[in-house]
Design an enzyme around this catalytic site. Structure first.
Site, PDB file in Angstrom:
ATOM      1  N   ILE A 144      -9.822  -9.131   3.934  1.00 23.06           N
ATOM      2  CA  ILE A 144     -11.213  -8.754   3.633  1.00 23.06           C
ATOM      3  C   ILE A 144     -11.374  -8.418   2.151  1.00 23.06           C
ATOM      4  O   ILE A 144     -10.668  -7.546   1.635  1.00 23.06           O
ATOM      5  CB  ILE A 144     -11.651  -7.528   4.462  1.00 23.06           C
ATOM      6  CG1 ILE A 144     -11.392  -7.761   5.952  1.00 23.06           C
ATOM      7  CG2 ILE A 144     -13.121  -7.215   4.221  1.00 23.06           C
ATOM      8  CD1 ILE A 144     -11.614  -6.521   6.813  1.00 23.06           C
ATOM      9  N   GLY A 159      -1.655  -9.962   9.261  1.00 21.72           N
ATOM     10  CA  GLY A 159      -1.157 -11.303   9.575  1.00 21.72           C
ATOM     11  C   GLY A 159      -0.842 -12.065   8.298  1.00 21.72           C
ATOM     12  O   GLY A 159      -1.428 -11.808   7.235  1.00 21.72           O
ATOM     13  N   GLU A 194       4.181  -3.203  10.328  1.00 20.31           N
ATOM     14  CA  GLU A 194       5.080  -2.974   9.199  1.00 20.31           C
ATOM     15  C   GLU A 194       6.528  -3.140   9.670  1.00 20.31           C
ATOM     16  O   GLU A 194       6.818  -3.092  10.873  1.00 20.31           O
ATOM     17  CB  GLU A 194       4.887  -1.558   8.649  1.00 20.31           C
ATOM     18  CG  GLU A 194       3.514  -1.315   8.060  1.00 20.31           C
ATOM     19  CD  GLU A 194       3.172  -2.291   6.939  1.00 20.31           C
ATOM     20  OE1 GLU A 194       3.888  -2.336   5.929  1.00 20.31           O
ATOM     21  OE2 GLU A 194       2.195  -3.032   7.082  1.00 20.31           O
ATOM     22  N   LYS A 244      -3.720   3.373   2.930  1.00 19.14           N
ATOM     23  CA  LYS A 244      -4.905   2.573   2.610  1.00 19.14           C
ATOM     24  C   LYS A 244      -6.102   3.478   2.305  1.00 19.14           C
ATOM     25  O   LYS A 244      -6.894   3.184   1.396  1.00 19.14           O
ATOM     26  CB  LYS A 244      -5.222   1.625   3.764  1.00 19.14           C
ATOM     27  CG  LYS A 244      -4.164   0.532   3.950  1.00 19.14           C
ATOM     28  CD  LYS A 244      -4.313  -0.141   5.298  1.00 19.14           C
ATOM     29  CE  LYS A 244      -3.344  -1.307   5.450  1.00 19.14           C
ATOM     30  NZ  LYS A 244      -3.255  -1.807   6.825  1.00 19.14           N
ATOM     31  N   LYS A 258       0.824  -1.222   0.000  1.00 13.11           N
ATOM     32  CA  LYS A 258       0.000   0.000   0.000  1.00 13.11           C
ATOM     33  C   LYS A 258       0.846   1.255   0.000  1.00 13.11           C
ATOM     34  O   LYS A 258       0.445   2.280  -0.567  1.00 13.11           O
ATOM     35  CB  LYS A 258      -0.961   0.013   1.183  1.00 13.11           C
ATOM     36  CG  LYS A 258      -0.319  -0.157   2.543  1.00 13.11           C
ATOM     37  CD  LYS A 258      -0.288  -1.606   2.917  1.00 13.11           C
ATOM     38  CE  LYS A 258       0.548  -1.896   4.127  1.00 13.11           C
ATOM     39  NZ  LYS A 258       0.072  -3.007   4.900  1.00 13.11           N
ATOM     40  N   GLY A 301      -6.186  -6.426   4.770  1.00 19.03           N
ATOM     41  CA  GLY A 301      -5.756  -7.824   4.818  1.00 19.03           C
ATOM     42  C   GLY A 301      -6.630  -8.778   4.032  1.00 19.03           C
ATOM     43  O   GLY A 301      -6.733  -8.689   2.812  1.00 19.03           O
ATOM     44  N   GLY A 323       3.257 -10.504  13.714  1.00 21.37           N
ATOM     45  CA  GLY A 323       3.398 -10.278  12.267  1.00 21.37           C
ATOM     46  C   GLY A 323       2.411  -9.268  11.711  1.00 21.37           C
ATOM     47  O   GLY A 323       2.198  -9.203  10.506  1.00 21.37           O
ATOM     48  N   GLU A 383      -5.487  -6.576  -3.916  1.00 19.04           N
ATOM     49  CA  GLU A 383      -6.510  -6.752  -2.868  1.00 19.04           C
ATOM     50  C   GLU A 383      -5.909  -6.760  -1.459  1.00 19.04           C
ATOM     51  O   GLU A 383      -6.490  -6.225  -0.513  1.00 19.04           O
ATOM     52  CB  GLU A 383      -7.265  -8.071  -3.102  1.00 19.04           C
ATOM     53  CG  GLU A 383      -8.392  -8.334  -2.132  1.00 19.04           C
ATOM     54  CD  GLU A 383      -9.531  -7.309  -2.246  1.00 19.04           C
ATOM     55  OE1 GLU A 383     -10.132  -7.235  -3.328  1.00 19.04           O
ATOM     56  OE2 GLU A 383      -9.786  -6.601  -1.261  1.00 19.04           O
TER      57      GLU A 383
END
Ligand code: NAP
Ligand code: HSE
Length: 434
Positions: A139, A307, A193, A208, A108, A137, A190, A132
């Site tokens: 979704i 994650g 960033e 984002k 991003k 993440g 995890g 995507e």
């Protein structure tokens, strides 16, 4: 006679860390299903990392390489960029596209800084660009915006799009956790960033928000266009004060049309949300995004926002789409910035403020404070005084006003004799009414 086995679709991975290693694992674990869904097997041909001598769980050692440029130039059908950062990621993506590869990226930061260059290169080379995983993440959110809602008119996108900060705020709220300890836990899981200041400073959410705004409003929006405040200034006292008033603090990303429809405003900041609002129950690294569209009405997208495995799921969905396009000769959607709306300042955004003041407790103080709000055309919704004498505290919550007027009010309050200090200021979102 059986049909010939179709030639494999080759996949190169740039990055084998939290996300990349999970992409490699899912490609192996789900190989048969993926082949059936695509119509050809997916063959991983290399994984570029900085240190190829270090073994990675789920990644065959013979596929590891430290020659990312060489791998990007090999002309794989699909190149997945999950290394992060602006460079060398951008150059490698351009190399891959020039070599005829479709590109999937979760980056991003790069998309929000220079997405236009990537879109142009994809169009020039006749390849796909899918991303995507770059927002929220696992979704499915960008495909609905890019494709499912392409017949509608989106008015507003609002939500929680950073898992690390939501994890930290949730831990502070529910367990009274220490900020630094909660951040360390998010890093270990995890979610964060490589440089977690991108998360806590709001820059990851801002990137984002820019991506969401560009897709929602068909207008080029970069990270620089986004008004951005992170959570580093949010204290345990703020969290407790919010709870006392029936609110929780969330880091929100908001992208909205101006009331006359001619512009867009994109902002990221912490905000108090009523504890019975659906966003208040979004905890840990989960994300949730509301989309308000003219014909579709209100929609909510919810799921794991960070994650390795959740993000890899979104990457794999894009890999399947790009692989199908390879076989069919089709193409995914390109850039859509035809609307070219004016990107406006947060000053024009309509919001509410919570202001916590340390004041002198003597006659006329309340009147002077109320006058500062009135002078800026800001209507007060709630006033609460705690304590008295030298310890008097005043909490004010406003009705809707422009952010510029609210900010000027707070500046005026700082200069009043009656106000000893402005202890806390936070926007309030998600309340119904004026
Ligand atoms: P990460 O764990 O730090 O992994 C980065 C990988 O890229 C590592 O394997 C690293 O190699 C490799 N790499 C970095 N720079 C390189 C270079 N110059 N040359 C070759 N290899 C290089 O990061 P991540 O969490 O997987 O995130 C990757 C991308 O996905 C980022 O854009 C991030 O914003 C995005 N993303 C992450 C999540 C998440 O939850 N983690 C969610 C959505 C999107 P070494 O292993 O040798 O250091
Ligand atoms: N660091 C990001 C987050 C990863 O915490 O949301 C997912 O984009």
């Amino acid at each position: 006679m059986s049909a010939a086995t179709p030639a494999p679709i080759t996949v190169a991975l740039l990055g084998g860390g939290t996300v990349g290693s999970q992409v490699a694992r899912l490609l192996a674990d789900n190989a048969d299903d993926l082949a059936a869904r695509v119509g050809a097997p997916l063959q991983l041909i290399g994984v570029a990392v900085r240190d190829a001598s270090r073994p990675r769980e789920g990644v065959p050692g013979d596929l590891l390489t430290d020659d990312a440029a060489g791998l990007a130039a090999r002309g794989a059908d699909i190149v997945v960029e999950v290394m992060g950062g602006i460079e060398p990621a951008r150059s490698l993506i351009l190399t891959a596209m020039a070599a005829g590869s479709s590109v999937i990226t979760a980056n991003k930061a790069l998309l929000a800084a220079d997405g236009g260059t990537l879109y142009r290169a994809a169009a020039d080379n006749g390849v796909d660009l899918y991303f995507e995983a770059s927002v929220a993440g696992a979704i499915p959110l960008l495909r609905p915006l890019r494709e499912s809602l392409s017949g509608d008119r989106v008015h507003k996108v609002l939500g929680i799009v950073n898992g690390t900060t939501n994890f930290i705020l949730s831990k502070m709220e529910s367990e009274g956790a220490d900020y630094a300890a909660a951040l360390a836990e998010a890093q270990a899981l995890g979610y964060a960033e490589a440089d977690p200041t991108a998360d806590v400073g709001g820059h990851d959410a801002a990137a984002k928000a820019a991506i969401l705004a560009e897709l929602a409003f068909h207008t080029r929006v970069t990270a620089e266009d986004v008004s951005c405040e992170g959570i580093t200034g949010v204290t345990a006292a703020d969290v407790a004060a919010a709870r006392d008033m029936g609110f929780v603090i969330k880091l929100l990303a908001v992208a909205e049309r101006t009331p006359d429809g001619s512009g867009v405003i994109v902002r990221v900041h912490p905000a108090m949300v009523p504890s019975d609002h659906p966003l208040a129950s979004v905890r840990d690294a989960f994300n949730a995004v509301f989309v308000e569209a003219e014909s579709a009405g209100d929609m909510m997208f919810y799921g794991r926002g960070a994650g390795g495995a959740p993000t890899a799921s979104a990457v794999l969905g894009d890999v399947v789409a790009a692989a199908r396009n390879r076989l069919s000769g089709g193409r995914g959607p390109g850039e859509s910035t035809y609307a070219g709306l004016d990107v406006r300042s947060i000053d024009e955004a309509r919001t509410r403020y919570y202001v916590n003041l340390d004041v002198a407790d003597r006659p006329g103080v309340l009147a002077a404070i109320a006058q500062a709000f009135a002078d800026n055309g800001v209507s007060i919704q709630v006033v609460r005084q705690d304590g008295h004498g030298d310890d008097a505290g005043l909490i004010v919550r406003t009705h809707l006003a422009t952010d510029g007027a609210l900010r000027r009010t707070v500046d005026n309050l700082r200069n009043l004799d009656a106000v000893k200090s402005v202890v806390g200021v936070m926007r309030v979102e998600g309340e119904a009414g004026p």
